[in-house]
Design a protein around this motif. Structure first.
Motif, PDB file in Angstrom:
ATOM      1  N   LEU A1108      44.254  32.947  45.674  1.00 19.23           N
ATOM      2  CA  LEU A1108      43.286  32.535  44.655  1.00 19.23           C
ATOM      3  C   LEU A1108      41.997  33.351  44.732  1.00 19.23           C
ATOM      4  CD1 LEU A1108      43.702  28.638  44.829  1.00 19.23           C
ATOM      5  CD2 LEU A1108      44.485  30.156  43.004  1.00 19.23           C
ATOM      6  N   LEU A1109      41.611  33.766  45.934  1.00 14.05           N
ATOM      7  CA  LEU A1109      40.356  34.484  46.115  1.00 14.05           C
ATOM      8  C   LEU A1109      40.520  35.999  46.022  1.00 14.05           C
ATOM      9  CD1 LEU A1109      38.869  32.446  49.101  1.00 14.05           C
ATOM     10  CD2 LEU A1109      38.220  32.279  46.691  1.00 14.05           C
ATOM     11  N   ASP A1110      41.750  36.473  45.936  1.00 10.57           N
ATOM     12  CA  ASP A1110      42.002  37.915  46.023  1.00 10.57           C
ATOM     13  C   ASP A1110      41.279  38.697  44.923  1.00 10.57           C
ATOM     14  OD1 ASP A1110      43.245  40.533  45.860  1.00 10.57           O
ATOM     15  OD2 ASP A1110      44.717  39.732  47.272  1.00 10.57           O
ATOM     16  N   SER A1111      41.461  38.305  43.653  1.00 10.76           N
ATOM     17  CA  SER A1111      40.848  39.043  42.538  1.00 10.76           C
ATOM     18  C   SER A1111      39.332  39.041  42.645  1.00 10.76           C
ATOM     19  CB  SER A1111      41.285  38.434  41.199  1.00 10.76           C
ATOM     20  OG  SER A1111      42.662  38.605  41.012  1.00 10.76           O
ATOM     21  N   TRP A1112      38.779  37.911  43.058  1.00  7.69           N
ATOM     22  CA  TRP A1112      37.326  37.825  43.186  1.00  7.69           C
ATOM     23  C   TRP A1112      36.814  38.755  44.287  1.00  7.69           C
ATOM     24  CZ3 TRP A1112      34.382  35.175  47.169  1.00  7.69           C
ATOM     25  CH2 TRP A1112      33.009  35.152  46.911  1.00  7.69           C
ATOM     26  N   LEU A1113      37.510  38.782  45.420  1.00  7.24           N
ATOM     27  CA  LEU A1113      37.096  39.649  46.518  1.00  7.24           C
ATOM     28  C   LEU A1113      37.261  41.122  46.157  1.00  7.24           C
ATOM     29  CD1 LEU A1113      38.608  37.643  49.531  1.00  7.24           C
ATOM     30  CD2 LEU A1113      36.195  37.801  48.883  1.00  7.24           C
ATOM     31  N   SER A1114      38.300  41.445  45.407  1.00  7.83           N
ATOM     32  CA  SER A1114      38.518  42.841  45.031  1.00  7.83           C
ATOM     33  C   SER A1114      37.483  43.326  44.033  1.00  7.83           C
ATOM     34  CB  SER A1114      39.916  43.015  44.439  1.00  7.83           C
ATOM     35  OG  SER A1114      40.032  42.269  43.236  1.00  7.83           O
ATOM     36  N   GLU A1205      44.002  42.442  36.112  1.00  6.72           N
ATOM     37  CA  GLU A1205      42.800  42.625  36.905  1.00  6.72           C
ATOM     38  C   GLU A1205      43.137  43.306  38.226  1.00  6.72           C
ATOM     39  OE1 GLU A1205      41.067  38.862  37.439  1.00  6.72           O
ATOM     40  OE2 GLU A1205      40.509  38.592  35.337  1.00  6.72           O
ATOM     41  N   PRO A1206      42.176  44.014  38.840  1.00 11.71           N
ATOM     42  CA  PRO A1206      42.410  44.621  40.154  1.00 11.71           C
ATOM     43  C   PRO A1206      42.800  43.558  41.178  1.00 11.71           C
ATOM     44  CG  PRO A1206      40.400  45.455  39.169  1.00 11.71           C
ATOM     45  CD  PRO A1206      40.860  44.315  38.311  1.00 11.71           C
ATOM     46  N   PHE A1207      43.695  43.961  42.117  1.00  8.73           N
ATOM     47  CA  PHE A1207      44.240  42.994  43.070  1.00  8.73           C
ATOM     48  C   PHE A1207      44.442  43.708  44.395  1.00  8.73           C
ATOM     49  CE2 PHE A1207      47.469  40.163  44.877  1.00  8.73           C
ATOM     50  CZ  PHE A1207      46.966  38.921  44.525  1.00  8.73           C
ATOM     51  N   CYS A1208      43.915  43.146  45.484  1.00  7.94           N
ATOM     52  CA  CYS A1208      44.051  43.739  46.816  1.00  7.94           C
ATOM     53  C   CYS A1208      45.397  43.354  47.403  1.00  7.94           C
ATOM     54  CB  CYS A1208      42.917  43.264  47.729  1.00  7.94           C
ATOM     55  SG  CYS A1208      41.298  43.873  47.235  1.00  7.94           S
ATOM     56  N   TRP A1209      46.243  44.347  47.576  1.00  2.00           N
ATOM     57  CA  TRP A1209      47.598  44.089  48.071  1.00  2.00           C
ATOM     58  C   TRP A1209      48.158  45.388  48.623  1.00  2.00           C
ATOM     59  CZ3 TRP A1209      50.614  40.982  50.215  1.00  2.00           C
ATOM     60  CH2 TRP A1209      52.001  41.045  50.129  1.00  2.00           C
ATOM     61  N   MET A1210      49.387  45.387  49.003  1.00  2.47           N
ATOM     62  CA  MET A1210      50.028  46.565  49.595  1.00  2.47           C
ATOM     63  C   MET A1210      50.384  47.549  48.481  1.00  2.47           C
ATOM     64  SD  MET A1210      53.237  46.559  52.175  1.00  2.47           S
ATOM     65  CE  MET A1210      52.282  45.640  53.360  1.00  2.47           C
ATOM     66  N   GLN A1211      49.847  48.789  48.584  1.00  7.18           N
ATOM     67  CA  GLN A1211      50.074  49.772  47.535  1.00  7.18           C
ATOM     68  C   GLN A1211      51.091  50.839  47.928  1.00  7.18           C
ATOM     69  OE1 GLN A1211      46.381  51.678  46.674  1.00  7.18           O
ATOM     70  NE2 GLN A1211      45.958  52.272  48.800  1.00  7.18           N
ATOM     71  N   SER A1212      51.655  50.727  49.128  1.00  9.44           N
ATOM     72  CA  SER A1212      52.698  51.657  49.557  1.00  9.44           C
ATOM     73  C   SER A1212      54.052  50.987  49.375  1.00  9.44           C
ATOM     74  CB  SER A1212      52.496  52.053  51.028  1.00  9.44           C
ATOM     75  OG  SER A1212      53.606  52.774  51.492  1.00  9.44           O
ATOM     76  N   ASN A1213      54.914  51.614  48.598  1.00  9.65           N
ATOM     77  CA  ASN A1213      56.229  51.030  48.345  1.00  9.65           C
ATOM     78  C   ASN A1213      57.080  50.967  49.616  1.00  9.65           C
ATOM     79  OD1 ASN A1213      55.754  50.568  45.644  1.00  9.65           O
ATOM     80  ND2 ASN A1213      56.550  52.569  44.999  1.00  9.65           N
ATOM     81  N   VAL A1214      56.940  51.984  50.452  1.00 11.15           N
ATOM     82  CA  VAL A1214      57.755  51.996  51.683  1.00 11.15           C
ATOM     83  C   VAL A1214      57.425  50.798  52.558  1.00 11.15           C
ATOM     84  CG1 VAL A1214      58.283  53.283  53.794  1.00 11.15           C
ATOM     85  CG2 VAL A1214      57.982  54.504  51.613  1.00 11.15           C
ATOM     86  N   PHE A1215      56.169  50.607  52.837  1.00 12.56           N
ATOM     87  CA  PHE A1215      55.772  49.466  53.661  1.00 12.56           C
ATOM     88  C   PHE A1215      56.074  48.140  52.956  1.00 12.56           C
ATOM     89  CE2 PHE A1215      53.283  52.816  55.626  1.00 12.56           C
ATOM     90  CZ  PHE A1215      53.375  52.515  56.969  1.00 12.56           C
TER      91      PHE A1215
END
Length: 1389
Positions: A1108-1114, A1205-1215
């Motif tokens: 829930l807080l991810d978009s706000w923090l990003s 909206e921007p979202f802080c998450w894993m951006q590497s497909n391999v990982f």
């Protein structure tokens, strides 16, 4: 004199006493609005009153409200017949389920049957011009029939009309026809003297008729009294009041304080509340003969008082006729408004020394369809003064009374009622213009034959000398307008025969010398306004002036016509006096050199300032230097002339002067010379008297002219020069067209200017455009009409759109494209683009039109830009020898705004930062420029709208605006060097998205156009926000985005986002409640399953909160914060699935491997695994590549449901696939296997207990157990692997709902439905009768039971406590135990 006034004062005194102190029945309005005539259960007859006489009508409209109560084979709505004729002149009836409409004895059948118990508004309209009968029901057309031309073209007058029953006149007696009676209610019968359109029928449902109204004074209903009906309420805001009023002054020796109009305006402003506003008041000239009486609307059947009228004559008391227009806000029921207004007007009003009394017998309050567009005047009586023996014989409908002019507008039916003034319809005032003086000498008889109107216009005296008899025969109206004195000398009798109305308006003094009798014979209505007993010349300042309305049959000016002189800086033009005009040639010297301003503007202001002092107007000033020779055959550029004039000090100018005061010619010439050549101290312009030459000119008048256009046919009359004529628009009656008669600066003659029809609406529609042939003469009108029609129509159909585009193309074909015409066409194209019309069928035609505009536009400058909303054109005339390339770009643009463009005369391989779109042309393009003397032009286009470029053959979407380039008369392809096109993305490109550069191929999709990528190369993307293309030809370019892998619409994406956030929020709340419950109440967390549940709930709570807080923090844009947020989200996701897997392991130990399993530090090891494994995985990712976490768009996130909206998450497909997908998949596979094994084990236990088999309650418990285990083990997450193909969207909805609410379902199954949790709540949280009192017994029994089971199993397994508590956990939580008694696990043990 005192004795003469005494009866007046006594009358007024008793009148005031009666109206203010005694109950007065006359204050009740005679209106029938809100009432109905009931034709049911008793014989009833409603007929037109004797005082209401039907006039001859050449067009009409009739509306009536019908409510049938009982169905009958035949019924009659209304019937109008002429005495002596049994056929129905006009009527409405029903027969055999059909409606029957009658007109002139002919009937039409309409397949409509009025339903019972419902009010229906039925209207009939007819006009002799259209010769069509139309019938409307509740505003909808049901009949449009042609009327036989052989039938009558007039509705006969003086007939009989009945409601609800048919009738015949036999020997002067009315007999009713039986068997055709109407059984029901009738209301709101109204009749108008004109044909209403369909829009007026719908819009004027609450307006009263002007021929027959719904009023007691128009109807005779004897004993069938009207009844109230609240369902007939009709809200309306526009009302008209007609009345006579007596103004009495208590001290007659004093002068009145105010005019009658001021007194009446104050009276109305005092008695009316704030929601009733007076729009217009018109008051006639005061008369000394007044009548007052009681309201005659009260029937004699009601034992009303007999009408009493008193006449009195006084020099201090005045009787005036009033016409008032009211506006009621908000709209009020007509009947209620009429009663309120009538009651307020019926009371006497006293202010200071003046008392005002309205005569209720003349008082009328009626709702009207619209307020008049021009000044209207009230109907009054006329009297000819002594010495003018005027006689009106039988049949003359006008009663003459001193000083009160009677006006009847053409086309308005006149009804004369005993004691009532003549009723008229308000129309616009007519203003007359200057003509030529007319003189008839002695012995020269003048005769005007039928149909030949004779008019004498303002300011020109007409004289008829002795012995010159003047005769006007039937049908020849004679009118003498304001300011035209008419004199008839001795021995010159004037006779007006039947049907010849004679009118002399205010300001036109008529003098009849002794021996010259004036006679008006039968049928000649006479109208004589206030006149003077002596002859007055036109220049007499004391000549009275009053505007009047034309009477019926008097074609003074066209209907709706008025004249307005153009406003000057001053306003002293006298009405009725024509202006005179002069030509001025002069030379002047300027004392200083003009450097900053146009000298022509300075000279014109100087001339106007000097001549304006004596009310003269300067026209058509032309400035030349003193040595310049005018060459009429040579076109001179305005810019060159202005530059040349700025360096001169001596000028020659020519202009015309309008003298509004019409002075003597010689005097005016001298005055102009003096004003221009006088001693002008401290002025920069000097004129020698010898250099001023003034000549008198006679421009004449503009002739009659009929102007036909798309806005209608307008007949402009003969008009004086510098006068503007206005007419009512043919389509929209509330607006006016205007046209000015101008003085031509070259010919010095009057000529018509172009009509100003901007306020009028076209009389044709877009569909009619197809029949219009576009020529060079009407192309401007076609353009104006298209602009107006687009504003009226809004969105266009396919056929309408094709017609508009075709006409635009034809305009380009026949016209010289000037910059103004080009801008007009571009504006129309922009309006089409921003509409909601389907443009796919005409996309190629629109693109061709914009190309043609750029090719054909004629402009002298090097370049020209045309920018409108969402569209830009830039045209550059190039020199092939100096051509070094061209770059066109759009620096700023937002949807719905005008784009900002720039052009660079060089080739730029990379655009400026922030450019929305750019296209750079290489130097090698000069090889494609046209040869010879043809112009070399490059044009660029920018389209800020995507709807024009729809290609049904592709699954890709247009992700940029469109830009194009072209060379006139050349097809550019196979360029040696590429064209560089850079376009900004409408949506940022994601890492795995595919974009492709394309161009618009006009030949694709069967000539409708489509996108093609051949010949264009997409350069490697250097940014997610723009793409650069290289193409080797010129056309329209764009960038497509392949969205076939993500076919989720924006609407679905938004809904899924809301579901996800809402579900996670709800789950967070209930997971918090679950954690708090198990942590606070120690007895609930004493066993292993409860401790595992606490850890699982904590992991899920952390996952939901971080999500829930991810978009706000990003949104903070902090790199470290975003990595921390993404890593935390990754950790809690892995922890949640780890604890789900540990829950499955515990179930396996408890239900499958029940015995001989011992795990020391059981829960500690679970915690180490549950929280340690995710920590190790996240730490390894951060150690290997911390940039694997970052700020990405939500489409790349785990569930693709978070919007854009921007979202802080894993951006590497391999990982992502190694640490998330594989781990989650492994846990889910294990949990599914354990789930199946557990279900098989439970089923096996139940089959061993025959008492439980077939129990319905047990089946419900099994179902609840399955649901509980499903959410506990996270078995809803595998739905994500099925979100593909046609079922993608529905499965995404199911996935979002179930998984976002996982925490809520855990609360329901493991808290809300768990008995020991509910008991703990009741023990610790409830009070009163809800509080559980047997806590000790329950606690003791639970403790003893637990110890007994442990003692029974202690010698058989070291894992007694774990197994036993697990058995109780599954038995209690999932309710999978036997539905009879005890648990199988306990018994088996």
């Amino acid at each position: 004199m005192d004795s003469a006034r005494r009866p007046c004062f006594i009358t007024v005194f008793f009148w005031v006493l009666a109206t203010t102190c005694l109950p007065y029945s006359g204050s009740q309005s005679p209106s029938l609005w809100g009432k109905k005539a009931v034709f049911l259960g008793r014989p009833c007859m409603w007929q037109l009153g004797k005082e209401c006489v039907m006039p001859l009508l050449e067009e009409l409209s009739v509306c009536v409200h019908l409510c049938r109560k009982i169905a009958t084979p035949e019924w009659t709505g209304f019937v109008y017949k002429v005495p002596g004729n049994r056929q129905v002149e006009l009527g409405l009836a029903g027969r055999g389920g059909l409606l029957v409409a009658w007109l002139f004895g002919q009937e039409w059948l309409v397949p409509e049957d009025l339903p019972l118990e419902h009010w229906q508004n039925v209207c009939l309209t007819w006009s002799s011009n259209s010769n069509r009968l139309r019938l409307y029901i509740n505003g909808s057309s049901r009949l449009d029939a042609h009327v036989n031309a052989s039938l009558s073209r007039q509705l006969s007058h003086n007939g009989t009309l009945t409601l609800g029953v048919s009738h015949n006149i036999v020997d002067g007696v009315m007999e009713f026809e039986d068997g055709k009676n109407f059984l029901g209610d009738i209301s709101l019968f109204r009749m108008w003297g004109w044909e209403q359109t369909a829009e007026e029928v719908r819009a004027h449902s609450c307006a009263d008729g002007n021929v027959v109204s719904w009023d007691t004074r128009d109807w005779d209903y004897q004993s069938c009294l009207p009844e109230d009906d609240t369902s007939l309420q009709c809200a309306w805001s526009m009302f008209k009041i007609e009345m006579k009023a007596v103004i009495a002054q208590w001290h007659p020796l004093d002068k009145p304080f105010n005019s009658p109009e001021d007194i009446i305006r104050k009276w109305l402003g005092t008695i009316f509340p704030g929601n009733i506003s007076v729009r217009d008041i018109f008051v006639s000239s005061p008369s000394q003969i007044c009548q007052v009486g009681y309201n005659p609307s009260v029937r004699n059947t009601e034992k009303a008082q007999e009408s009493r009228k008193m006449e009195f004559i006084s020099t201090s008391d005045k009787c005036v006729s009033c016409l008032v227009y009211l506006s009621v806000s908000p709209e009020t029921d007509v009947g209620a408004a009429q009663n309120d207004i009538f009651g307020k007007l019926s009371l006497a009003f006293t202010s200071g020394q003046v008392t005002l009394i309205a005569d209720p017998s003349s008082l009328s309050v009626r709702p009207i369809g619209a307020f008049p567009n021009a000044t209207a005047y009230p109907p009054t009586d006329t009297n000819t003064t002594a010495g003018s023996p005027t006689s009106t014989t039988a049949g003359s409908p006008t009663r003459t009374t001193t000083g009160s002019p009677t006006s009847t507008t053409a086309g308005s039916p006149t009804r004369t009622t005993a004691g009532l003034p003549t009723r008229t319809t308000a129309g616009p005032p007519t203003r007359t213009t200057t003509g030529s003086p007319t003189s008839t000498t002695a012995g020269s008889p003048t005769r005007t034959t039928a149909g030949s109107p004779t008019s004498t216009t303002a300011g020109l005296p007409t004289r008829i000398s002795a012995g010159s008899p003047t005769r006007t025969t039937a049908g020849s109206p004679t009118s003498t307008t304001a300011g035209s004195p008419t004199r008839t000398t001795a021995g010159s009798p004037t006779s007006t025969t039947a049907g010849s109305p004679t009118s002399t308006t205010a300001g036109s003094p008529t003098s009849t010398t002794a021996g010259s009798p004036t006679r008006t014979t039968t049928g000649s209505p006479t109208r004589t306004t206030t006149c003077s007993p002596t002859s007055t010349t036109a220049s007499d300042p004391g000549s009275p002036s009053e505007t009047h309305q034309p009477s019926i049959g008097v074609p003074a000016n066209p209907t709706g016509l008025s004249t307005t002189r153009e406003s000057l800086d001053f306003n002293s033009t006298k009405p009725g006096i024509a202006s005179t005009f002069y030509r001025v040639n002069m030379k002047l010297n300027m004392t200083t050199t003009v450097t900053g301003n146009d000298p022509g503007e300075i000279i014109q202001k100087w001339v106007q300032r000097n001549l304006g002092k004596v009310k003269m107007n300067v026209l058509n000033i032309n400035i030349l230097n003193s040595t310049y020779k005018v060459n009429d055959h040579k076109k001179i550029q305005e810019l060159e002339m202005t530059a040349e004039l700025r360096h001169e000090k001596r000028f020659r100018c020519t202009f015309q002067v309008e003298d509004a005061d019409a002075r003597n010619v010689t005097t005016t010439q001298t005055l102009i010379t003096d004003l221009l050549s006088g001693n002008h101290v401290d002025e920069e312009i000097q004129v020698d008297r010898r250099d001023v030459h003034v000549s008198h000119i006679d421009p004449g008048s503009c002739p009659k002219d009929t102007h036909e256009s798309f806005w209608g046919v307008y007949k402009w009359p003969i008009t004086e020069v510098q006068v503007t004529i206005t007419m009512i628009c043919e389509k929209n009656l509330g607006s006016r067209a205007s046209r000015k008669c101008e003085l031509d600066g070259v010919t010095e003659k009057a000529q018509w200017a172009k009509p100003n029809l901007k306020a009028c609406k076209p009389v044709i529609t877009i569909s009619d455009l197809d029949k219009v042939t576009v020529t060079a003469n009407n192309s401007a009108d076609v353009m104006d009409m298209i602009k107006n029609l687009l504003g009226d129509e809004g969105d266009l159909s396919d056929s309408q759109l094709a017609t508009v585009v075709q006409k635009l193309d034809e305009v380009l074909w026949v016209s010289t494209v000037t910059p103004q015409l080009g801008r007009d066409i571009v504006n129309i194209v922009a309006d089409i683009l921003v509409s909601n019309s389907d443009l796919s069928a005409v996309a190629n035609e629109i693109l061709g039109i914009t190309d043609s505009i750029g090719d054909q536009m004629d402009f002298p400058e090097e370049s020209l830009n045309v920018t409108v909303t969402s569209l830009a054109l830039s045209m550059i005339n190039v020199d092939p020898e100096q051509f070094q390339g061209l770059t066109f770009g759009v620096s700023s643009f937002s949807t719905g705004l005008v784009p900002e463009t720039y052009v660079n005369q060089t080739f730029l391989s990379r655009p400026c930062d922030g450019t929305v779109a750019s296209i750079s042309l290489p130097q090698s393009l000069h090889n494609f420029f046209p040869q010879g003397n043809k112009k070399k032009r490059v044009q660029f286009h920018f389209y800020g709208i995507q709807e024009l470029f729809k290609d049904p053959a592709t699954n890709c979407t247009l992700n940029s605006y469109v830009v194009s380039a072209s060379v006139n008369n050349s097809n550019v392809s196979n360029l040696r060097d590429p064209v560089v096109v850079t376009l900004r993305h409408l949506k940022p490109k994601e890492k795995n998205d595919k974009v492709v550069c394309v161009y618009w191929d006009f030949q694709k999709n069967n000539g409708c156009g489509g996108w093609d990528s051949n010949g264009c190369e997409t350069l490697p993307s250097i940014s997610a926000y723009q793409t650069t293309c290289q193409c080797y030809h010129l056309t329209h370019f764009g960038v497509l985005l392949d969205v076939s892998r993500t076919p989720i619409g924006e609407a679905d994406q938004e809904i899924l986002t809301v579901i996800s956030y809402l579900g996670c929020g709800v789950s967070s709340i209930f997971l918090g409640i679950s954690l708090l419950t198990y942590v606070v109440f120690e007895k609930l967390r004493s066993d292993y399953p409860s401790k595992i549940l606490i850890n699982l709930s904590a992991a899920l709570l952390g996952l939901n909160l971080v999500f829930l807080l991810d978009s706000w923090l990003s949104s903070f844009g902090s790199y470290g914060l975003c990595i921390s947020t993404a890593a935390t989200l990754h950790y809690f996701l892995l922890a949640s699935f780890t604890w789900m897997g540990l829950e499955a392991i515990h179930m396996y130990f408890a239900l499958v491997k029940v015995f001989n399993v011992y795990v020391p530090l059981y829960i500690h090891k679970f915690c180490a695994l549950g929280w340690g494994i995710p920590l190790v995985i996240v730490s390894m990712v951060l150690a290997v590549e911390k940039d694997a976490y970052g700020n990405v768009l939500s489409e790349a996130s785990l569930d693709s449901l978070q919007g854009s909206e921007p979202f802080c998450w894993m951006q590497s497909n391999v990982f992502f696939y190694v640490t998330v997908v594989s781990f989650v998949l492994l846990v889910l596979v294990f949990n599914v296997v354990v789930f199946i094994v557990v279900l098989v084990q439970i089923r096996h236990m139940q089959t061993n207990k025959p008492a439980a088999t077939g129990n319905k309650r047990c089946a419900m418990h099994d179902l609840r157990a399955v649901a509980s285990l499903t959410f506990l083990l996270g078995l809803t997450w595998p739905i994500a692997f099925f979100t593909w193909g046609p079922a993608r969207v529905p499965m995404l909805y199911l996935f979002s709902v179930l998984n976002s609410l996982q925490g809520f379902f855990i609360f329901v199954f493991h808290c809300l439905m768990k008995e020991n949790v509910r008991k703990q709540w009741r023990i610790h949280l409830c009070c009163g009768r809800f509080r559980l009192n047997d806590y000790s017994d329950w606690s003791h029994s639970m403790t003893m039971g637990s110890k007994t089971k442990q003692n029974q199993l202690v010698h058989r397994s070291p894992s007694v406590k774990s197994v036993n508590t697990s058995s109780r956990k599954i038995s209690d939580d999932s309710t999978t135990a036997s539905c009879s008694s005890g648990t199988p696990y306990q018994q088996g043990a």
